[in-house]
Design a protein around this motif. Structure first.
Motif, mmCIF file in Angstrom:
data_model
loop_
_atom_site.group_PDB
_atom_site.id
_atom_site.type_symbol
_atom_site.label_atom_id
_atom_site.label_comp_id
_atom_site.label_asym_id
_atom_site.label_seq_id
_atom_site.Cartn_x
_atom_site.Cartn_y
_atom_site.Cartn_z
ATOM 1 N N ASN A 112 0.823 -1.208 0.000
ATOM 2 C CA ASN A 112 0.000 0.000 0.000
ATOM 3 C C ASN A 112 0.860 1.262 0.000
ATOM 4 O O ASN A 112 0.497 2.260 -0.621
ATOM 5 C CB ASN A 112 -0.960 0.008 1.182
ATOM 6 C CG ASN A 112 -2.266 -0.697 0.877
ATOM 7 O OD1 ASN A 112 -2.404 -1.362 -0.142
ATOM 8 N ND2 ASN A 112 -3.221 -0.572 1.765
ATOM 9 N N ALA A 113 1.993 1.237 0.689
ATOM 10 C CA ALA A 113 2.879 2.406 0.702
ATOM 11 C C ALA A 113 3.369 2.718 -0.707
ATOM 12 O O ALA A 113 3.402 3.880 -1.127
ATOM 13 C CB ALA A 113 4.060 2.171 1.642
ATOM 14 N N LYS A 114 3.712 1.687 -1.467
ATOM 15 C CA LYS A 114 4.145 1.887 -2.858
ATOM 16 C C LYS A 114 2.986 2.399 -3.704
ATOM 17 O O LYS A 114 3.168 3.263 -4.558
ATOM 18 C CB LYS A 114 4.703 0.592 -3.429
ATOM 19 C CG LYS A 114 6.030 0.193 -2.808
ATOM 20 C CD LYS A 114 6.503 -1.155 -3.301
ATOM 21 C CE LYS A 114 7.769 -1.555 -2.553
ATOM 22 N NZ LYS A 114 8.154 -2.935 -2.842
ATOM 23 N N ALA A 115 1.793 1.872 -3.450
ATOM 24 C CA ALA A 115 0.613 2.320 -4.198
ATOM 25 C C ALA A 115 0.295 3.778 -3.885
ATOM 26 O O ALA A 115 -0.080 4.541 -4.785
ATOM 27 C CB ALA A 115 -0.580 1.420 -3.890
ATOM 28 N N VAL A 116 0.430 4.174 -2.625
ATOM 29 C CA VAL A 116 0.190 5.570 -2.235
ATOM 30 C C VAL A 116 1.159 6.483 -2.989
ATOM 31 O O VAL A 116 0.760 7.527 -3.521
ATOM 32 C CB VAL A 116 0.321 5.755 -0.708
ATOM 33 C CG1 VAL A 116 0.426 7.223 -0.327
ATOM 34 C CG2 VAL A 116 -0.857 5.099 0.015
ATOM 35 N N GLN A 117 2.414 6.096 -3.050
ATOM 36 C CA GLN A 117 3.403 6.899 -3.788
ATOM 37 C C GLN A 117 3.036 6.989 -5.268
ATOM 38 O O GLN A 117 3.168 8.043 -5.885
ATOM 39 C CB GLN A 117 4.814 6.332 -3.608
ATOM 40 C CG GLN A 117 5.339 6.452 -2.206
ATOM 41 C CD GLN A 117 5.431 7.900 -1.725
ATOM 42 O OE1 GLN A 117 5.275 8.852 -2.463
ATOM 43 N NE2 GLN A 117 5.680 8.063 -0.448
ATOM 44 N N GLU A 118 2.589 5.874 -5.835
ATOM 45 C CA GLU A 118 2.185 5.871 -7.244
ATOM 46 C C GLU A 118 0.958 6.752 -7.460
ATOM 47 O O GLU A 118 0.867 7.470 -8.459
ATOM 48 C CB GLU A 118 1.910 4.442 -7.717
ATOM 49 C CG GLU A 118 1.472 4.336 -9.155
ATOM 50 C CD GLU A 118 2.492 4.837 -10.166
ATOM 51 O OE1 GLU A 118 2.070 5.187 -11.291
ATOM 52 O OE2 GLU A 118 3.693 4.892 -9.865
ATOM 53 N N ALA A 119 0.004 6.721 -6.536
ATOM 54 C CA ALA A 119 -1.190 7.569 -6.646
ATOM 55 C C ALA A 119 -0.812 9.047 -6.573
ATOM 56 O O ALA A 119 -1.324 9.868 -7.343
ATOM 57 C CB ALA A 119 -2.192 7.218 -5.548
ATOM 58 N N LYS A 120 0.093 9.381 -5.674
ATOM 59 C CA LYS A 120 0.558 10.767 -5.574
ATOM 60 C C LYS A 120 1.279 11.191 -6.850
ATOM 61 O O LYS A 120 1.072 12.291 -7.357
ATOM 62 C CB LYS A 120 1.479 10.941 -4.371
ATOM 63 C CG LYS A 120 0.742 10.922 -3.057
ATOM 64 C CD LYS A 120 1.690 11.127 -1.895
ATOM 65 C CE LYS A 120 0.943 11.182 -0.589
ATOM 66 N NZ LYS A 120 1.831 11.454 0.544
ATOM 67 N N ARG A 121 2.105 10.296 -7.381
ATOM 68 C CA ARG A 121 2.815 10.590 -8.629
ATOM 69 C C ARG A 121 1.817 10.825 -9.757
ATOM 70 O O ARG A 121 1.946 11.777 -10.529
ATOM 71 C CB ARG A 121 3.759 9.439 -8.995
ATOM 72 C CG ARG A 121 4.636 9.753 -10.211
ATOM 73 C CD ARG A 121 5.048 8.526 -10.990
ATOM 74 N NE ARG A 121 3.959 7.685 -11.433
ATOM 75 C CZ ARG A 121 3.149 7.953 -12.464
ATOM 76 N NH1 ARG A 121 3.274 9.069 -13.149
ATOM 77 N NH2 ARG A 121 2.186 7.110 -12.815
#
Length: 190
Positions: free
Chosen positions: A139-148
């Motif tokens: 989820n942390a990686k997904a959050v970063q991808e969503a922000k990107r």
């Protein structure tokens, strides 16, 4: 169904001793392990989609919620890579029906919606991924991808009660600690 081929894999002695139901479940477990292996070994997106779909169809009753959502998320990802955005959306919605806290499904749903020119739906999906927070590594990686994605497509993302703090560490470098609204912390050295 896969267990119908059970008579080919169980010996007569095993059937007498353990019974048909146990033999069927043993075969199904073995069959599902083989299917899982074939999903890992798939080299192109079409092969991967077919393998994941077969795995879900034959083995969903043995799979955990996490395994089901991982398969659905991967199918969605491969469909997006093949530009089959309309096909990816119901797969990703099914993923979210099973586990609405699966951030990668929200991110990929946003990506598919963006590609279909559904800008508002895309932003909403990415914002939901961010709101979930990074309570797992995935989820942390997904959050970063969503922000990107939000930055790339709109130049901004909503404030999710994130705070940054600069603190020195033992090596003498400054360390920026980000705290997201869920209590998840990410450290980055500068």
């Amino acid at each position: 169904m896969a267990w119908q081929r059970v008579s080919l894999s169980c010996s007569v002695g095993f059937l007498v001793f353990c019974g048909v139901a146990h033999c069927q479940s043993e075969y199904l477990v073995r069959h599902c392990l083989e299917l899982n292996h074939s999903t890992i070994m798939a080299v192109d997106p079409e092969q991967a989609i077919a393998a994941e779909r077969k795995y879900l169809a034959d083995c969903s009753q043995l799979m955990s919620k996490e395994q089901q959502t991982t398969s659905l998320s991967l199918i969605g990802m491969y469909l997006i890579k093949q530009r089959q955005y309309d096909d990816a959306i119901p797969i990703l919605q099914r993923c979210l029906a099973i586990d609405p806290d699966r951030a990668w499904c929200w991110v990929r749903l946003g990506n598919a919606n963006w590609a279909l020119n559904k800008r508002s739906d895309a932003r909403t999906s990415w914002e939901k991924a961010i709101a979930i927070g990074g309570f797992t590594d995935s989820n942390a990686k997904a959050v970063q991808e969503a922000k990107r994605a939000l930055i790339e497509h709109s130049g901004e993302f909503p404030d999710t009660e994130s705070k940054s703090e600069v603190t020195p560490n033992d090596s003498g470098h400054s360390e920026i600690t980000h705290s997201f609204g869920t209590g998840f912390f990410v450290n980055r050295q500068e």
